[in-house]
Design an enzyme around this catalytic site. Sequence first.
Site, PDB file in Angstrom:
ATOM      1  N   ILE A  30       0.842  -1.162   0.056  1.00  0.00           N
ATOM      2  CA  ILE A  30      -0.060  -0.024  -0.058  1.00  0.00           C
ATOM      3  C   ILE A  30       0.690   1.007   0.037  1.00  0.00           C
ATOM      4  CG2 ILE A  30      -1.944  -0.969   1.112  1.00  0.00           C
ATOM      5  CD1 ILE A  30      -1.147   0.106   3.796  1.00  0.00           C
ATOM      6  N   GLY A  31       2.306   1.209  -0.018  1.00  0.00           N
ATOM      7  CA  GLY A  31       3.091   2.420   0.061  1.00  0.00           C
ATOM      8  C   GLY A  31       4.471   1.909  -0.299  1.00  0.00           C
ATOM      9  N   GLY A  33       8.496   3.658  -0.090  1.00  0.00           N
ATOM     10  CA  GLY A  33       9.705   4.691   0.370  1.00  0.00           C
ATOM     11  C   GLY A  33      11.042   4.335   0.227  1.00  0.00           C
ATOM     12  N   VAL A  38       5.475  -0.304   2.498  1.00  0.00           N
ATOM     13  CA  VAL A  38       4.378  -0.506   3.505  1.00  0.00           C
ATOM     14  C   VAL A  38       3.339  -1.638   3.013  1.00  0.00           C
ATOM     15  CG1 VAL A  38       2.787   0.510   4.892  1.00  0.00           C
ATOM     16  CG2 VAL A  38       4.614   1.549   4.588  1.00  0.00           C
ATOM     17  N   LYS A  53       5.419  -2.123   7.741  1.00  0.00           N
ATOM     18  CA  LYS A  53       6.682  -1.522   7.020  1.00  0.00           C
ATOM     19  C   LYS A  53       7.923  -2.289   7.120  1.00  0.00           C
ATOM     20  CE  LYS A  53       7.401   3.102   7.600  1.00  0.00           C
ATOM     21  NZ  LYS A  53       7.813   4.322   8.013  1.00  0.00           N
ATOM     22  N   ASP A 149      11.752  16.205  11.367  1.00  0.00           N
ATOM     23  CA  ASP A 149      11.211  16.088  10.048  1.00  0.00           C
ATOM     24  C   ASP A 149       9.652  16.418   9.775  1.00  0.00           C
ATOM     25  OD1 ASP A 149      11.791  15.908   7.151  1.00  0.00           O
ATOM     26  OD2 ASP A 149      11.652  13.805   7.156  1.00  0.00           O
TER      27      ASP A 149
END
Length: 349
Positions: A30-31, A33, A38, A53, A149
């Site tokens: 679903i993600g 990086g 993820v 993750k 961040d």
Amino acid sequence: MQNNFISTPNLPPAQLPTKRVGRFYLSERIGMGSNGAVYLGHDPVIDRDVAIKIFSAGNNAADKKQREQQFINEARAAGRLSHPNIVTIFDASSEGGTTFIAMEFLQGKDLRHLLADGKQFDIIETANIIQKIADALEYAHGNGVIHRDIKPANIFVLPSQQPKVVDFGIARAPNRVLDETREQAHTLFNNNIMGTPNYMSPEQANGKQVTALTDVYSLGAVMFEMLTGQKPFQSQDVDKLLQQIVSKTPKNPSEISANIPDSLSRIVMKAMQKDPTARYESAAEMSLALEKFLERDKKLKRKRKKQGNDTDKEVDAAGHSNSWLSWVAVILAVLAVAGYFLNKSQMLR
């Protein structure tokens, strides 16, 4: 990390690296990086969906150790926090060569994608979201965690408009594993940027030691963009961008848009002061300023509503009065007509 913990339509299908990590079952990616991907997972023990993750350093072995340290640091930093506006970490482990973090599954989008999609937050929505994030940061700071961040991509917004701070990968925390000496040696100017340039504080841009007030500055920069639709500083050249952050004062938001109240604009500008000592003394103080702004807005709305109700009552009263007078006039007219015919009838006799 993309921080979209929901199914992403534009994400190409990918084969699962494994069907299970720890006690969690994986179903779909679903993600994506820089430190990995993820996945949507399921916890069979508690019977709930989670976001998993999974760390992946890619083919660049040179920075694998640092990225893995950041990955573990995220679990350690966020794992010690329990706040309604901070993503909840359920578990973290390394098993069979797989390092993963299990966290709450969030429905919604991060602020970066919402802004990119053209979402325009009104001043009250903005103040509400930023005030909640300020509360979350104060809680984190009270537990020794500095996020370092804060940016739109790391603020997840649920459909209920409830925000969540995510991605504590470069956070400073008491139990962090990053080598401080090594980290200080890698400055912002040799392609090892600790933080996102557009939202980082002047002290970060100068490669100096940061305090909790760096998060206050970054939150002010996010608030600036939510209110105005533009970043406080913009440049394609990283060095020029960092120089602007260090030396240039951004425009006052109320100068960019007349619809932004001066009181709200002042909150942004105070949070974004170059000198940390000139900013709010804490995220809690910034939160209080936003809370006062929202309370003033509520009082103003209540006052306007009351004035509107009073006006309606006056109109109703005037209407009832006019209506009564109209009926009296009708009755008198009827009586006059009746009297006329009665007199005429008597005269004919």
